[in-house]
Design a protein around this motif. Structure first.
Motif, mmCIF file in Angstrom:
data_model
loop_
_atom_site.group_PDB
_atom_site.id
_atom_site.type_symbol
_atom_site.label_atom_id
_atom_site.label_comp_id
_atom_site.label_asym_id
_atom_site.label_seq_id
_atom_site.Cartn_x
_atom_site.Cartn_y
_atom_site.Cartn_z
ATOM 1 N N ASP A 42 54.101 52.127 19.492
ATOM 2 C CA ASP A 42 54.832 52.842 20.603
ATOM 3 C C ASP A 42 55.092 54.088 20.177
ATOM 4 O OD1 ASP A 42 55.215 50.316 21.856
ATOM 5 O OD2 ASP A 42 57.278 49.951 21.487
ATOM 6 N N ALA A 43 55.207 54.434 19.028
ATOM 7 C CA ALA A 43 55.508 55.974 18.463
ATOM 8 C C ALA A 43 54.046 56.807 18.652
ATOM 9 C CB ALA A 43 55.757 55.947 17.303
ATOM 10 N N GLY A 44 52.935 56.029 18.566
ATOM 11 C CA GLY A 44 51.644 56.504 18.668
ATOM 12 C C GLY A 44 51.523 57.040 20.083
ATOM 13 N N ALA A 45 51.733 56.056 21.067
ATOM 14 C CA ALA A 45 51.356 56.145 22.389
ATOM 15 C C ALA A 45 52.307 57.211 22.888
ATOM 16 C CB ALA A 45 51.597 54.758 23.188
ATOM 17 N N ARG A 79 41.740 68.480 34.551
ATOM 18 C CA ARG A 79 41.622 67.122 34.149
ATOM 19 C C ARG A 79 41.153 67.049 32.754
ATOM 20 N NH1 ARG A 79 40.155 61.813 37.514
ATOM 21 N NH2 ARG A 79 39.645 60.355 36.001
ATOM 22 N N ARG A 80 41.744 66.182 31.973
ATOM 23 C CA ARG A 80 41.626 65.959 30.332
ATOM 24 C C ARG A 80 41.920 64.640 29.713
ATOM 25 N NH1 ARG A 80 39.772 70.205 31.934
ATOM 26 N NH2 ARG A 80 39.921 72.135 31.001
ATOM 27 N N ARG A 81 41.054 64.547 28.714
ATOM 28 C CA ARG A 81 41.412 63.075 28.168
ATOM 29 C C ARG A 81 41.761 63.308 26.666
ATOM 30 N NH1 ARG A 81 37.889 57.568 27.143
ATOM 31 N NH2 ARG A 81 39.172 57.035 29.253
ATOM 32 N N ALA A 82 42.557 62.461 26.140
ATOM 33 C CA ALA A 82 42.825 62.367 24.786
ATOM 34 C C ALA A 82 42.741 60.964 24.304
ATOM 35 C CB ALA A 82 44.218 63.022 24.346
ATOM 36 N N THR A 83 42.682 60.699 22.729
ATOM 37 C CA THR A 83 42.755 59.249 22.166
ATOM 38 C C THR A 83 43.486 59.273 21.130
ATOM 39 O OG1 THR A 83 40.682 59.917 21.119
ATOM 40 C CG2 THR A 83 40.497 58.977 23.281
ATOM 41 N N THR A 121 53.791 53.908 28.132
ATOM 42 C CA THR A 121 54.617 54.932 27.265
ATOM 43 C C THR A 121 53.798 55.941 26.963
ATOM 44 O OG1 THR A 121 55.511 52.834 25.821
ATOM 45 C CG2 THR A 121 55.253 54.923 24.835
ATOM 46 N N ALA A 122 52.466 55.953 26.955
ATOM 47 C CA ALA A 122 51.842 57.128 26.782
ATOM 48 C C ALA A 122 51.801 58.029 28.051
ATOM 49 C CB ALA A 122 50.199 56.948 26.396
ATOM 50 N N ALA A 176 53.266 59.746 21.323
ATOM 51 C CA ALA A 176 52.932 61.049 20.809
ATOM 52 C C ALA A 176 51.714 61.738 21.335
ATOM 53 C CB ALA A 176 52.806 60.904 19.344
ATOM 54 N N LEU A 177 50.782 60.424 21.871
ATOM 55 C CA LEU A 177 49.517 60.765 22.510
ATOM 56 C C LEU A 177 49.823 61.551 23.904
ATOM 57 C CD1 LEU A 177 46.351 60.586 23.023
ATOM 58 C CD2 LEU A 177 47.031 58.200 24.192
ATOM 59 N N GLY A 178 50.886 60.870 24.718
ATOM 60 C CA GLY A 178 51.189 61.487 25.768
ATOM 61 C C GLY A 178 51.837 62.808 25.764
ATOM 62 N N VAL A 179 52.529 63.203 24.521
ATOM 63 C CA VAL A 179 53.260 64.481 24.431
ATOM 64 C C VAL A 179 51.929 65.519 24.056
ATOM 65 C CG1 VAL A 179 54.462 65.886 22.729
ATOM 66 C CG2 VAL A 179 55.621 63.802 23.895
ATOM 67 N N ALA A 180 51.060 65.082 23.260
ATOM 68 C CA ALA A 180 49.908 65.824 22.751
ATOM 69 C C ALA A 180 49.088 66.232 24.008
ATOM 70 C CB ALA A 180 49.158 65.256 21.666
ATOM 71 N N LEU A 181 48.656 65.519 24.814
ATOM 72 C CA LEU A 181 47.925 65.687 25.968
ATOM 73 C C LEU A 181 48.485 66.754 26.775
ATOM 74 C CD1 LEU A 181 45.260 65.604 27.467
ATOM 75 C CD2 LEU A 181 45.991 63.355 28.323
#
Length: 323
Positions: A298-301, A288-292, A244-245, A303-308
């Motif tokens: 599911d919503a948090g995952a 290349r970047r990382r976020a956590t 999902t992320a 959102a993580l993908g969108v933020a990165l």
């Protein structure tokens, strides 16, 4: 309901993946599984394809079969699915993910580091091509097509592999190496051809790589049935959150599965981490970047993908990759 039907493409990899899911669901549900072969051309009308909004022909054919009621479920390689889900269809389960890595299959047991300058490596993936060029700009990347057996047959010294109904072989033994998904090779029992598993620090996989998606009609999920209970049991939380992320990032970048983008999410304890790379198609540069996140839902995952993705876009990802 005592039986259920799963639609499958005819390739060796597709039928193997479908068979694995069918057997698992049959055991979990107590129902009898049947598989039906879905042609990827010929029985797909232009109207149905238009309704699916430009989905790739392989996924589209299975999705048309689902919508028309010719099968109850379809099994896809998740990395090949567009991020936009068609109306009326839902991903009902993501089984536990297998090996996410890409694999080098080279002549004489060579690794990526050991291949001599000027060696030829075959791949049909812009993502793999760009990361290979970045890691080894002295190698020659050759665009190739065909099923797994055809591609393995391109490697010098490789025993000829049986075609499984894909694109026909037009060359044999003309390359020094090819790169394929480790998961597909392992599912087909062809892991002996792997000379090196490429670490994600060198080559990030495609979003969803190593994962399967079991799709069904959305209306069917509302029912309390043995099959739906089995689908819920087959679904793996860690896999679903990770993909999902990854797919959230891909969707925000508005990039298809052929874009030079890699992503891999991992869940450890209560932290979901997402690594992503965006490449210049010629491999001249990468971001290349990382976020956590600690919101492991599911919503948090998503959102993580969108933020990165937003961070990558701010840093010039669209211009770099030509998105």
């Amino acid at each position: 309901m005592t039986t259920f039907t799963i639609g499958t493409r005819g390739s060796a990899l597709a039928t193997t993946q479908t068979g694995t899911v069918a057997d698992a669901l049959a055991e979990l549900s107590g129902l009898t599984a049947h598989t039906t072969l879905v042609k990827t051309e010929g029985d797909v009308t232009s109207g149905s394809l238009a309704q699916l909004g430009g989905t790739g022909v392989f996924a589209a054919a299975l999705r048309v079969a689902l919508m028309e009621g010719r099968c109850d479920l379809a099994v896809h390689s998740l990395k090949d699915l567009p991020t936009q889900q068609p109306a009326g269809l839902s991903i009902a389960a993501t089984p536990p993910r297998v090996d996410v890595r890409d694999a080098l299959c080279a002549r004489d047991g060579l690794t990526l580091e050991e291949l001599p300058a000027g060696s030829t490596i075959g791949t049909g993936s812009p993502r793999r091509s760009a990361q290979l060029k970045y890691a080894r700009p002295d190698l020659q990347i050759v665009d190739i097509r065909g099923n797994v057996g055809t591609r393995l047959g391109r490697v010098k010294g490789s025993p000829e592999q049986a075609d499984d109904g894909g694109v026909g072989r037009d060359a044999q033994g003309d390359l020094d190496a090819v790169v394929l998904a480790a998961a597909g090779l392992e599912r087909l029992g062809l892991q002996a051809h792997i000379t090196q598993y490429l670490d994600p620090t060198v080559m990030l996989p495609a979003p969803g790589q190593g994962s399967l998606a079991v799709e069904c009609r959305s209306e069917a999920l509302a029912e309390d049935t043995a099959l739906n209970r089995a689908l819920a049991e087959l679904d793996d939380d860690a896999t679903r959150l990770a993909v999902t992320a990854e797919r959230g990032l891909l969707a925000r970048l508005e990039a298809g599965c052929a874009a030079p983008i890699g992503a891999l999410a991992t869940l450890e304890a209560d932290v979901l981490a997402l690594d992503a790379v965006v490449c210049a198609p010629d491999g001249s540069d990468v971001i290349r970047r990382r976020a956590t996140t600690t919101e492991v839902t599911d919503a948090g995952a998503a959102a993580l993908g969108v933020a990165l993705a937003e961070q990558l876009l701010r840093e010039g990802a669209a211009e770099l990759a030509g998105l």
